[in-house]
Design a protein around this motif. Structure first.
Motif, mmCIF file in Angstrom:
data_model
loop_
_atom_site.group_PDB
_atom_site.id
_atom_site.type_symbol
_atom_site.label_atom_id
_atom_site.label_comp_id
_atom_site.label_asym_id
_atom_site.label_seq_id
_atom_site.Cartn_x
_atom_site.Cartn_y
_atom_site.Cartn_z
ATOM 1 N N ALA A 112 -17.244 -39.544 -13.917
ATOM 2 C CA ALA A 112 -18.570 -39.870 -14.433
ATOM 3 C C ALA A 112 -19.346 -38.628 -14.849
ATOM 4 C CB ALA A 112 -19.369 -40.644 -13.384
ATOM 5 N N ALA A 130 -13.728 -44.059 -9.506
ATOM 6 C CA ALA A 130 -14.547 -43.713 -10.667
ATOM 7 C C ALA A 130 -13.714 -43.651 -11.938
ATOM 8 C CB ALA A 130 -15.251 -42.386 -10.433
ATOM 9 N N CYS A 153 -20.723 -39.996 -8.012
ATOM 10 C CA CYS A 153 -19.783 -40.503 -9.017
ATOM 11 C C CYS A 153 -20.192 -41.849 -9.613
ATOM 12 C CB CYS A 153 -18.379 -40.611 -8.420
ATOM 13 S SG CYS A 153 -17.661 -39.023 -7.953
ATOM 14 N N GLY A 154 -21.331 -42.382 -9.189
ATOM 15 C CA GLY A 154 -21.831 -43.604 -9.803
ATOM 16 C C GLY A 154 -21.054 -44.854 -9.463
ATOM 17 N N HIS A 185 -15.880 -49.703 -8.110
ATOM 18 C CA HIS A 185 -16.666 -49.421 -9.316
ATOM 19 C C HIS A 185 -17.337 -50.667 -9.876
ATOM 20 C CE1 HIS A 185 -13.327 -51.084 -11.697
ATOM 21 N NE2 HIS A 185 -12.524 -50.290 -11.023
ATOM 22 N N PRO A 377 -25.148 -39.638 -12.727
ATOM 23 C CA PRO A 377 -25.071 -40.667 -11.682
ATOM 24 C C PRO A 377 -25.897 -40.277 -10.467
ATOM 25 C CG PRO A 377 -22.876 -40.055 -12.461
ATOM 26 C CD PRO A 377 -23.831 -39.063 -13.034
#
Length: 408
Positions: A112, A130, A153-154, A185, A377
């Motif tokens: 990300a 991710a 890393c979102g 994710h 992120p």
């Protein structure tokens, strides 16, 4: 328990995230039918998998411990639920870091934000998720090792209620704080795993509290995300959203010190003999933590434990049986991979002050993904009562959808 097919060499994809350990390239099918059938997962290399070595992020550990003959209890549970195990991924050495770099196996890629660190110690787990190489990954969280990578890393991450998921067949760090976790994710997959692994409860949140002392530890853009989550929750909860402090009459720095002293003393009791006997090589920052751990006296550890238990009582009283707490998942967005030691240490201290709230209290914390003002992120977290994990995940997903729809 179903009969498992034998492991197959290799992975069904290319490791573009540089997340897998060399001894972790195998696949293992789960049950043919189950709530997680059709999903692929990876396991942090602190979980035992029968017939495959557990490395705990260090070649000396790998060389000095026998190959497991049984799966860890949680790996077995996930396989029984039907998911396919796609090998084992990198962890910071003995899980003693939230940075994401391993002296021996390197730093996995944060897909990300490729120029930035993935966070640790569940670095391989978050990187694999991710990069969309697996649907979810098992990790651990002691001081932030799932919540921080999830934020950087979102992706979605859950620190479970302490003791809720089984830890048999899992390399420990601080037993009073270690939790088994997972990252995903996709919110639907994240909740699907929760429904498969966690028992339902009748808990429902009625109100939320923004923790101002936690927000004060975070950069402005992380605090702003927490405020946005508060606005979303104010529309979802009949009791609305208020403000408060986790540590009235004390400071989160005090709490961080209690956590570090108590936890590091436990870590040395667990691993000190092996470290002294084997002389393993560690990342310099991790080596420093082990050196400090070796110096903690029993008296200092007991004093820290007493203070930590008082903090636990305070947080659990604040949560009660119907409240969620809102905090940033980390103090900042992910630092650059090139960031120096002093910068990393300063961010780490602020992040641990936030993470120790749920850690000392033994409570579940969900990190839901967001985007900071910088475009990077960043996560915001909800903390709930002990055992509320499954419903807390549901509420976090509802909050995330409200944020995506712009209803806040």
């Amino acid at each position: 328990m179903h009969t498992l097919s034998p492991s197959r060499p290799g992975l069904p994809f290319t490791d573009t995230a540089q997340a897998w350990v060399p001894h972790g390239h195998f696949t293992l099918n789960g049950a043919p039918q189950g709530p997680l059938t059709g999903l692929r997962f990876a396991a942090k290399d602190v979980f035992d998998v029968a017939g495959h070595p557990t490395g705990a992020g260090n070649p000396a550990w790998l060389a000095s411990h026998p190959v497991p003959t049984r799966h860890s209890a949680l790996v077995q549970q996930v396989l029984d639920a039907g998911a396919t195990l796609c090998g084992k991924v990198i962890t910071d050495e003995l899980a003693y870091s939230i940075h994401g770099h391993n002296l021996h196996y390197g730093m996995p890629l944060n897909s990300a934000a490729p120029e930035r660190i993935p966070g640790g110690s569940s670095s391989g787990s978050v990187a694999a998720v991710a990069a969309r190489l697996v649907d979810f990954a098992l990790g651990t969280d002691t001081g932030g090792s799932t919540r921080v990578p999830a934020s950087y890393c979102g992706v979605w991450g859950l620190r479970t209620t302490h003791g809720l998921l089984p830890r048999e067949g899992l390399v420990p760090l601080h037993p009073s704080f270690d939790t088994a976790t997972w990252l995903a994710h996709d919110p639907a997959v994240f909740e699907r795993v929760a429904q498969a692994l966690l028992a339902p409860s009748i808990w429902r949140a009625e109100r939320a509290v923004l923790l101002e002392d936690a927000l004060a530890e975070a950069d402005t853009e992380l605090a702003a995300l927490a405020q946005q989550a508060g606005k979303a929750l104010s529309r979802l909860l009949r009791g609305g959203v208020g403000a408060g402090r986790a540590a009235p009459g004390a400071s989160l720095e005090d709490w961080r010190r209690h956590y570090v002293t108590w936890g590091s003393h436990e870590a040395w009791q667990v691993h000190g003999d092996w470290i002294a006997r084997s002389g393993p090589g560690f990342e310099p920052a991790i080596a420093g933590r082990w050196q400090a751990a070796s110096q903690v006296t029993t008296e200092a550890a007991e004093a820290a434990r007493t203070a930590g238990l008082a903090a636990r009582t305070q947080v659990r009283s604040l949560v009660g049986d119907n409240t969620v707490l809102i905090v940033p998942s980390a103090a900042s967005v992910a630092p650059l991979r090139s960031a120096g030691g002093p910068e990393i240490d300063a961010i780490r201290m602020r992040t641990l002050r936030i993470c120790c709230i749920a850690g000392l209290a033994g409570l579940p914390q969900v990190s839901l993904p967001g985007v900071a003002a910088s475009g990077l992120p960043a996560g915001v977290s909800l903390i709930g009562p002990a055992g509320s994990d499954r419903e807390l995940v549901r509420l976090a997903v509802q909050t995330w959808h409200a944020l995506q729809d712009g209803r806040c």
